[in-house]
Design a protein around this motif. Structure first.
Motif, PDB file in Angstrom:
ATOM      1  N   LEU A  95       0.856  -1.186   0.000  1.00  0.00           N
ATOM      2  CA  LEU A  95       0.000   0.000   0.000  1.00  0.00           C
ATOM      3  C   LEU A  95       0.889   1.232   0.000  1.00  0.00           C
ATOM      4  N   SER A  96       0.443   2.264  -0.707  1.00  0.00           N
ATOM      5  CA  SER A  96       1.167   3.528  -0.679  1.00  0.00           C
ATOM      6  C   SER A  96       0.175   4.667  -0.405  1.00  0.00           C
ATOM      7  N   PRO A  97      -0.280   4.762   0.831  1.00  0.00           N
ATOM      8  CA  PRO A  97      -1.318   5.728   1.188  1.00  0.00           C
ATOM      9  C   PRO A  97      -0.716   7.107   1.470  1.00  0.00           C
ATOM     10  N   SER A  98      -1.581   8.080   1.740  1.00  0.00           N
ATOM     11  CA  SER A  98      -1.111   9.396   2.177  1.00  0.00           C
ATOM     12  C   SER A  98      -0.840   9.349   3.689  1.00  0.00           C
ATOM     13  N   THR A  99      -0.072  10.320   4.162  1.00  0.00           N
ATOM     14  CA  THR A  99       0.156  10.437   5.611  1.00  0.00           C
ATOM     15  C   THR A  99      -1.175  10.577   6.348  1.00  0.00           C
ATOM     16  N   GLU A 100      -2.099  11.348   5.760  1.00  0.00           N
ATOM     17  CA  GLU A 100      -3.412  11.566   6.406  1.00  0.00           C
ATOM     18  C   GLU A 100      -4.144  10.237   6.587  1.00  0.00           C
ATOM     19  N   GLU A 101      -4.040   9.379   5.559  1.00  0.00           N
ATOM     20  CA  GLU A 101      -4.738   8.097   5.683  1.00  0.00           C
ATOM     21  C   GLU A 101      -4.122   7.245   6.798  1.00  0.00           C
ATOM     22  N   VAL A 102      -2.794   7.242   6.881  1.00  0.00           N
ATOM     23  CA  VAL A 102      -2.142   6.463   7.943  1.00  0.00           C
ATOM     24  C   VAL A 102      -2.548   7.020   9.310  1.00  0.00           C
ATOM     25  N   ALA A 103      -2.644   8.358   9.402  1.00  0.00           N
ATOM     26  CA  ALA A 103      -3.075   8.977  10.671  1.00  0.00           C
ATOM     27  C   ALA A 103      -4.486   8.494  11.033  1.00  0.00           C
ATOM     28  N   ARG A 104      -5.353   8.384  10.023  1.00  0.00           N
ATOM     29  CA  ARG A 104      -6.717   7.887  10.299  1.00  0.00           C
ATOM     30  C   ARG A 104      -6.698   6.430  10.750  1.00  0.00           C
ATOM     31  N   TRP A 105      -5.798   5.632  10.145  1.00  0.00           N
ATOM     32  CA  TRP A 105      -5.719   4.209  10.550  1.00  0.00           C
ATOM     33  C   TRP A 105      -5.483   4.080  12.046  1.00  0.00           C
ATOM     34  N   VAL A 106      -4.692   5.019  12.605  1.00  0.00           N
ATOM     35  CA  VAL A 106      -4.325   4.892  14.022  1.00  0.00           C
ATOM     36  C   VAL A 106      -5.062   5.915  14.885  1.00  0.00           C
ATOM     37  N   GLU A 107      -6.131   6.500  14.300  1.00  0.00           N
ATOM     38  CA  GLU A 107      -7.009   7.422  15.027  1.00  0.00           C
ATOM     39  C   GLU A 107      -6.263   8.621  15.594  1.00  0.00           C
ATOM     40  N   LEU A 108      -5.397   9.201  14.749  1.00  0.00           N
ATOM     41  CA  LEU A 108      -4.750  10.465  15.109  1.00  0.00           C
ATOM     42  C   LEU A 108      -5.353  11.546  14.223  1.00  0.00           C
ATOM     43  N   GLU A 109      -5.458  12.753  14.771  1.00  0.00           N
ATOM     44  CA  GLU A 109      -6.066  13.853  14.014  1.00  0.00           C
ATOM     45  C   GLU A 109      -5.025  14.573  13.176  1.00  0.00           C
ATOM     46  N   SER A 116       5.939  11.682  12.848  1.00  0.00           N
ATOM     47  CA  SER A 116       5.250  11.840  14.135  1.00  0.00           C
ATOM     48  C   SER A 116       4.130  10.804  14.289  1.00  0.00           C
ATOM     49  N   VAL A 117       3.496  10.429  13.169  1.00  0.00           N
ATOM     50  CA  VAL A 117       2.458   9.386  13.259  1.00  0.00           C
ATOM     51  C   VAL A 117       3.098   8.072  13.722  1.00  0.00           C
ATOM     52  N   LEU A 118       4.242   7.716  13.096  1.00  0.00           N
ATOM     53  CA  LEU A 118       4.883   6.442  13.451  1.00  0.00           C
ATOM     54  C   LEU A 118       5.424   6.476  14.882  1.00  0.00           C
ATOM     55  N   SER A 119       5.924   7.642  15.330  1.00  0.00           N
ATOM     56  CA  SER A 119       6.384   7.741  16.724  1.00  0.00           C
ATOM     57  C   SER A 119       5.233   7.532  17.693  1.00  0.00           C
ATOM     58  N   SER A 120       4.060   8.082  17.349  1.00  0.00           N
ATOM     59  CA  SER A 120       2.897   7.895  18.231  1.00  0.00           C
ATOM     60  C   SER A 120       2.531   6.420  18.350  1.00  0.00           C
ATOM     61  N   MET A 131      -5.045  -0.380  13.832  1.00  0.00           N
ATOM     62  CA  MET A 131      -4.285  -0.137  12.604  1.00  0.00           C
ATOM     63  C   MET A 131      -4.304  -1.365  11.691  1.00  0.00           C
ATOM     64  N   VAL A 132      -4.129  -2.546  12.286  1.00  0.00           N
ATOM     65  CA  VAL A 132      -4.139  -3.773  11.483  1.00  0.00           C
ATOM     66  C   VAL A 132      -5.494  -3.933  10.786  1.00  0.00           C
ATOM     67  N   VAL A 133      -6.575  -3.688  11.519  1.00  0.00           N
ATOM     68  CA  VAL A 133      -7.920  -3.802  10.939  1.00  0.00           C
ATOM     69  C   VAL A 133      -8.082  -2.815   9.779  1.00  0.00           C
ATOM     70  N   ASN A 134      -7.612  -1.572   9.987  1.00  0.00           N
ATOM     71  CA  ASN A 134      -7.769  -0.557   8.941  1.00  0.00           C
ATOM     72  C   ASN A 134      -6.887  -0.833   7.723  1.00  0.00           C
ATOM     73  N   ILE A 135      -5.712  -1.419   7.948  1.00  0.00           N
ATOM     74  CA  ILE A 135      -4.871  -1.803   6.803  1.00  0.00           C
ATOM     75  C   ILE A 135      -5.572  -2.901   5.998  1.00  0.00           C
ATOM     76  N   LEU A 136      -6.169  -3.859   6.701  1.00  0.00           N
ATOM     77  CA  LEU A 136      -6.896  -4.929   5.989  1.00  0.00           C
ATOM     78  C   LEU A 136      -8.039  -4.344   5.162  1.00  0.00           C
ATOM     79  N   LYS A 137      -8.737  -3.344   5.722  1.00  0.00           N
ATOM     80  CA  LYS A 137      -9.826  -2.691   4.966  1.00  0.00           C
ATOM     81  C   LYS A 137      -9.273  -1.985   3.738  1.00  0.00           C
ATOM     82  N   ALA A 138      -8.117  -1.319   3.904  1.00  0.00           N
ATOM     83  CA  ALA A 138      -7.519  -0.587   2.777  1.00  0.00           C
ATOM     84  C   ALA A 138      -7.075  -1.553   1.671  1.00  0.00           C
ATOM     85  N   ILE A 139      -6.591  -2.738   2.059  1.00  0.00           N
ATOM     86  CA  ILE A 139      -6.187  -3.728   1.049  1.00  0.00           C
ATOM     87  C   ILE A 139      -7.427  -4.227   0.295  1.00  0.00           C
TER      88      ILE A 139
END
Ligand SMILES: Cc1cc2nc3c(=O)[nH]c(=O)nc-3n(C[C@H](O)[C@H](O)[C@H](O)COP(=O)(O)O)c2cc1C
Length: 142
Positions: A95-109, A116-120, A131-139
């Motif tokens: 997957l090659s998502p946007s940073t915003e999408e990854v932030a949504r996967w982990v419920e960050l605003e 900073s998303v990965l550090s969180s 995050m795992v559930v949201n990655i599966l949905k994105a796939i």
């Protein structure tokens, strides 16, 4: 029992799309042979990878990945035995998502960098199951 490992890293500057595609194609062949499944996420110069398989196979692969000059600043932030594989159908989904999408996967605003998303996520492992559930949905819905 399958074993799951999650890490992040920074792509070496200058890593071309063609290099990435070649690495992914080779990884999928090797992973099929070794019974490895998972997903590689590439976003804004950063990798996030989830690797599943027999513990020895996962740890052996991770040793090779850690020596790979195509990335650096490797941070393994999660290792656990799991009842079943989440990515059983994929030798290495991509997957090659946007940073915003990854932030949504982990419920960050909003308004943040991939670093900073990965550090969180590293600091707050409670975000990982979602995050795992949201990655599966994105796939499933690219
Ligand atoms: C971000 C990233 C992810 C990788 N994922 C895998 C993978 O899932 N499976 C794999 O066999 N190699 C993967 N590789 C390649 C390994 O680092 C390594 O080149 C490969 O396993 C061959 O190992 P060897 O060079 O020690 O023979 C990945 C490399 C990078 C940079």
């Amino acid at each position: 029992m399958p074993f799951r490992l999650i890490y992040s890293s920074e792509a070496t500057p200058g890593l071309a799309t063609a290099d990435l595609e070649e690495m992914l194609a080779e990884s999928r062949i090797r992973n099929r042979v070794c019974g490895i499944t998972g997903v590689l996420v590439f976003v804004d110069g950063a990798f996030l990878q989830i690797i599943e398989g027999e513990k020895d196979d996962v740890l052996g692969l991770m040793e090779r990945i850690e020596r790979d000059p195509r990335h650096r600043s490797i941070k393994v932030f999660h290792e656990e035995e799991v009842d079943e594989r989440a990515f059983a159908s994929w030798n290495m989904a991509y997957l090659s998502p946007s940073t915003e999408e990854v932030a949504r996967w982990v419920e960050l605003e909003g308004g943040t960098t991939i670093g900073s998303v990965l550090s969180s996520v590293e600091r707050e492992p409670g975000r990982l199951p979602g995050m795992v559930v949201n990655i599966l949905k994105a796939i499933a819905n690219p």
